[in-house]
Motif scaffolding. Structure first.
Motif, short mmCIF file in Angstrom:
data_model
loop_
_atom_site.label_atom_id
_atom_site.label_comp_id
_atom_site.label_asym_id
_atom_site.label_seq_id
_atom_site.Cartn_x
_atom_site.Cartn_y
_atom_site.Cartn_z
N VAL A 1 -22.04 27.48 -4.38
CA VAL A 1 -21.53 28.71 -4.73
C VAL A 1 -19.42 29.01 -4.05
O VAL A 1 -19.69 28.23 -2.69
CB VAL A 1 -21.53 29.87 -3.96
CG1 VAL A 1 -21.39 31.19 -4.33
CG2 VAL A 1 -23.68 29.93 -4.15
N ALA A 2 -18.95 28.91 -4.76
CA ALA A 2 -17.74 29.34 -4.75
C ALA A 2 -17.35 31.03 -4.46
O ALA A 2 -17.06 31.34 -5.77
CB ALA A 2 -16.45 28.50 -5.64
N THR A 3 -16.80 31.68 -3.77
CA THR A 3 -16.61 32.61 -3.40
C THR A 3 -15.93 33.22 -1.95
O THR A 3 -15.83 32.79 -1.39
CB THR A 3 -17.52 33.89 -3.16
OG1 THR A 3 -17.67 35.19 -3.93
CG2 THR A 3 -18.90 33.47 -2.63
N GLN A 4 -15.14 34.71 -2.75
CA GLN A 4 -14.45 35.01 -1.42
C GLN A 4 -14.89 36.42 -0.88
O GLN A 4 -14.65 36.57 0.56
CB GLN A 4 -13.31 36.16 -1.41
CG GLN A 4 -13.07 37.05 -3.07
CD GLN A 4 -12.29 38.31 -2.51
OE1 GLN A 4 -11.08 37.31 -2.68
NE2 GLN A 4 -12.83 39.25 -2.68
N LEU A 5 -16.52 36.15 -0.54
CA LEU A 5 -17.65 36.68 -0.03
C LEU A 5 -17.51 35.81 0.98
O LEU A 5 -17.84 34.43 1.17
CB LEU A 5 -18.83 36.67 -0.70
CG LEU A 5 -18.74 37.55 -2.28
CD1 LEU A 5 -19.66 37.53 -2.80
CD2 LEU A 5 -18.35 39.46 -1.92
N ARG A 6 -18.30 36.84 2.17
CA ARG A 6 -18.52 35.55 2.80
C ARG A 6 -19.48 35.39 3.00
O ARG A 6 -20.76 35.60 3.04
CB ARG A 6 -18.34 36.50 4.96
CG ARG A 6 -17.98 36.15 5.70
CD ARG A 6 -18.04 37.29 7.43
NE ARG A 6 -19.39 37.90 7.12
CZ ARG A 6 -19.98 39.08 8.01
NH1 ARG A 6 -18.31 39.31 8.62
NH2 ARG A 6 -20.60 39.20 8.12
N PRO A 7 -20.01 33.59 2.95
CA PRO A 7 -21.24 33.86 3.52
C PRO A 7 -22.06 33.28 4.94
O PRO A 7 -21.31 34.17 5.76
CB PRO A 7 -20.51 32.25 3.32
CG PRO A 7 -19.74 31.58 4.09
CD PRO A 7 -18.64 32.78 3.53
N SER B 1 -18.13 31.69 -8.71
CA SER B 1 -18.34 30.47 -9.88
C SER B 1 -19.74 29.90 -8.54
O SER B 1 -19.85 29.48 -7.50
CB SER B 1 -16.75 29.52 -10.15
OG SER B 1 -17.83 28.58 -10.57
N LEU B 2 -20.64 29.90 -10.05
CA LEU B 2 -21.95 28.27 -9.70
C LEU B 2 -21.79 27.88 -10.15
O LEU B 2 -22.07 27.62 -11.61
CB LEU B 2 -22.97 29.56 -9.74
CG LEU B 2 -22.83 30.89 -8.99
CD1 LEU B 2 -24.28 32.08 -9.42
CD2 LEU B 2 -22.79 30.99 -7.21
#
Length: 611
Positions: free
Chosen positions: A159-165, A186-187
């Motif tokens: 996973v590539a994202t600005q959401l906080r993991p 982006s996955l």
């Protein structure tokens, strides 16, 4: 997102216990990715009595037209907390009403997506590139709840994202719907490069088919872009979770695009990361990273908060996009990716030629061009229009005015556009609250700050009246001369018909596109879709033949033209004019003497600002 007065009053009227609401929970799976489908489940809990209104967004942050994302959603169903089927009705084309729930709604649907760019969803067996408004449904009245997203990934995908993991839950967090919808993801089999700059983590998460060495070289150039962009403002933004991500997709099935977001950018292209292709891709990286300040945090008031239910119009895209267009290329020069000659050829020539040769720019202001965004920003329509004579992109008209203003500030006010951008940042961008700008700007604010930086309020007022609210064109020949840059005709002495021709080999004719106002064809009374049959007595057998015919003439020559229009076959006389295309070249390239003052002016402007 800033709360409205009505929202605050409602919150005060509610019991305290209701304010800590359960998150909206999303699950996104890909059991049929080969056919471009995702399965999406949304669980809304602790709902008030009455139907739940579930909607898909109609628009998307950074885009200003309507896109009607509900068109790619089907197989909709809903159940309550016990798995009982609920009644789902369709009140409008954009969503669904769910009735009879027990405080919980489990809403499921199939999403189709096969366009990988910054606006839509692209899904296949190799990857998924998800713009959230095109992917995730939301509940009316639930916009202030946090969200948790779980991705059920095929083997080998990351996973590539600005959401906080959240590693303990295996989910990704957004504080509210505005942030969720602003978070492209982006996955796929990511290749990640990460580094620290000014205490922030900058990372590139890339899908591509090239080599690691190509990605490493590309990353090194991106680092320079990040440094030079930060130098304009004197600092990086305080990214909300300490991290900024370039969500990059360079696979062959990808469409070229760049879309800014608060703590990330979606950059997509089918071009590889080598040679001139890499330079083109880096131009998008530079432009989009500048948006981390300008438009994401320095934000026009008429776009804050973004409305997902309608087209969003702004008076300020000439600044938000146009000034970013100017800086995207300027930062490429300062980062050493362009030489002076390349910067003049690729960046300055484009801006100068566009504004000085656009019929629309001579008639309408940058503010009016900004207001056209809902009709031109990837908007779909099938009827013809006259934008060739009435419109110039706010990227170009804004970028050209940014160039003009930079030259005026440097020459007449002992300051720079960099100083202006820093002042706007300090007053209208740096302070944030609830993941949104605390003081979004108006046109009056931009004029006021210009008066402060230039120490000349009369100049600021005049510039806005003439060039931003009005449509007076900059005098680039004078403005660029102190930098040792020459504005000249690119094809001096050559003639041009001034419109696009589509050749018809079967009968040696050519159909014309919309002719520009001052073009020979327009002045002779020809219109779009008219068909040229003969020019100067000759058939139009090929583009080369027409080029040779025109090369035999000089500006001012009158030639006969035979054409077919809606009223039949006509003949008329055509007065040829000089090809209007302009270019900007260095004095060195033009074989003109360059003074020390010119060299210093150019170096102060174009050289890198970081050590």
């Amino acid at each position: 997102m800033r709360k409205s007065a009505a929202t605050l009053l409602l919150a005060l009227a509610l019991p305290v216990a209701t304010l800590a609401q359960a998150p909206v929970q999303y699950t996104v799976a890909f059991p049929n990715a080969v056919h471009h489908e995702a399965q999406v489940t949304v669980v809304f809990s602790e709902l008030p009595a009455g139907p739940l209104q579930v909607r898909m967004a109609r628009s998307s942050p950074g885009r200003y037209a309507l896109h009607e994302f509900a068109k790619n959603v089907y197989a909709v169903a809903a159940t309550d907390s016990k798995g009982n089927a609920l009644t789902v009705s369709r009140p409008d084309p954009y969503g669904w009403d769910v009735s009879g729930h027990d405080g919980t709604v489990r809403f499921t649907y199939t999403l189709f997506g096969d366009r990988t760019d910054g606006t839509y969803a692209g899904i296949d067996a190799i990857h998924a590139h998800l713009n959230m408004p095109a992917t995730l449904a939301y509940g009316k009245g639930q916009e202030q709840r946090p969200a948790e997203v779980k991705f059920k990934l095929p083997t080998g995908w990351q996973v590539a994202t600005q959401l906080r993991p959240d590693a303990t839950k295996g989910t990704y967090y957004a504080p509210h719907m505005q942030y969720l919808m602003d978070s492209p993801t982006s996955l796929g089999p990511q290749k990640v490069r990460s580094w620290q700059h000014q205490g922030r983590t900058i990372e590139m998460a890339v899908l591509h088919e090239g080599t690691d060495a190509e990605l490493d070289a590309y990353t090194e150039k991106t680092k320079k872009i990040v440094q030079e962009a930060g130098a304009v403002f004197g600092e990086l933004p305080a990214f909300d979770f300490g991290r900024y991500t370039f969500v990059a997709n360079y696979l062959p099935q990808t469409s070229s695009d760049g879309m800014e977001h608060r703590n990330s950018t979606s950059v997509t292209s089918n071009r590889p990361l080598r040679g001139d292709y890499a330079v083109n891709n880096l131009g998008t990286v530079s432009h989009e990273f500048f948006h981390a300040w300008n438009v994401e945090r320095i934000r026009p008031r008429d776009l804050e908060p973004f409305d997902f239910d309608r087209a969003n119009m702004s008076n300020s895209l000439w600044f938000a996009e146009g000034f970013t267009q100017y800086y995207g290329d300027l930062i490429m020069r300062r980062a050493g990716i362009f030489t002076d000659d390349q910067y003049a050829q690729y960046a300055l020539s484009g801006l100068v030629n566009a504004i000085l040769n656009s019929p629309g720019a001579a008639r309408y202001s940058p503010v009016q061009m900004s207001q056209q965004a809902p009709f031109v920003d990837a908007a779909a329509a099938i009827d013809p229009n006259n934008r060739g004579n009435t419109y110039l992109s706010y990227y170009l008209i804004g970028g050209a005015n940014a160039l003009a203003l930079d030259m005026l500030l440097r020459q007449n006010h002992k300051t720079t556009l960099d100083a202006y951008m820093r002042a706007v940042w300090e007053q209208h961008g740096k302070e944030q609250q609830n993941y949104a700008p605390a003081k979004p700007y108006t046109l009056a604010d931009l004029q006021r700050v210009l008066g402060q930086v230039s120490k000349d309020t009369a100049f600021a007022g005049q510039f806005f009246r003439q060039h931003i609210l009005g449509h007076e064109l900059p005098k680039f020949e004078q403005l660029l001369a102190p930098a040792g840059l020459l504005v000249r005709r690119a094809r001096a002495g050559q003639v041009s018909l001034g419109t696009r021709l589509t050749y018809n080999p079967a009968d040696s004719t050519a159909s014309i596109g919309t002719p520009y106002l001052d073009s020979p064809l327009y002045q002779a009374g020809l219109d779009r879709e008219d068909v040229l049959r003969k020019l100067d007595g000759q058939r139009l057998s090929s583009p080369k033949a027409v080029q040779e015919l025109l090369a035999a003439h000089k500006p001012g020559d009158v030639v006969a033209v035979e054409y077919r229009t809606r009223g039949g076959i006509r003949t008329t006389q055509l007065t040829l004019t000089e090809d209007p295309v302009l270019e900007v070249v260095t004095y060195e390239a033009a074989k003109r003497p360059v003074t020390k003052a010119m060299k210093k002016f150019r170096a102060d402007w174009l050289n890198g600002k970081t050590k």
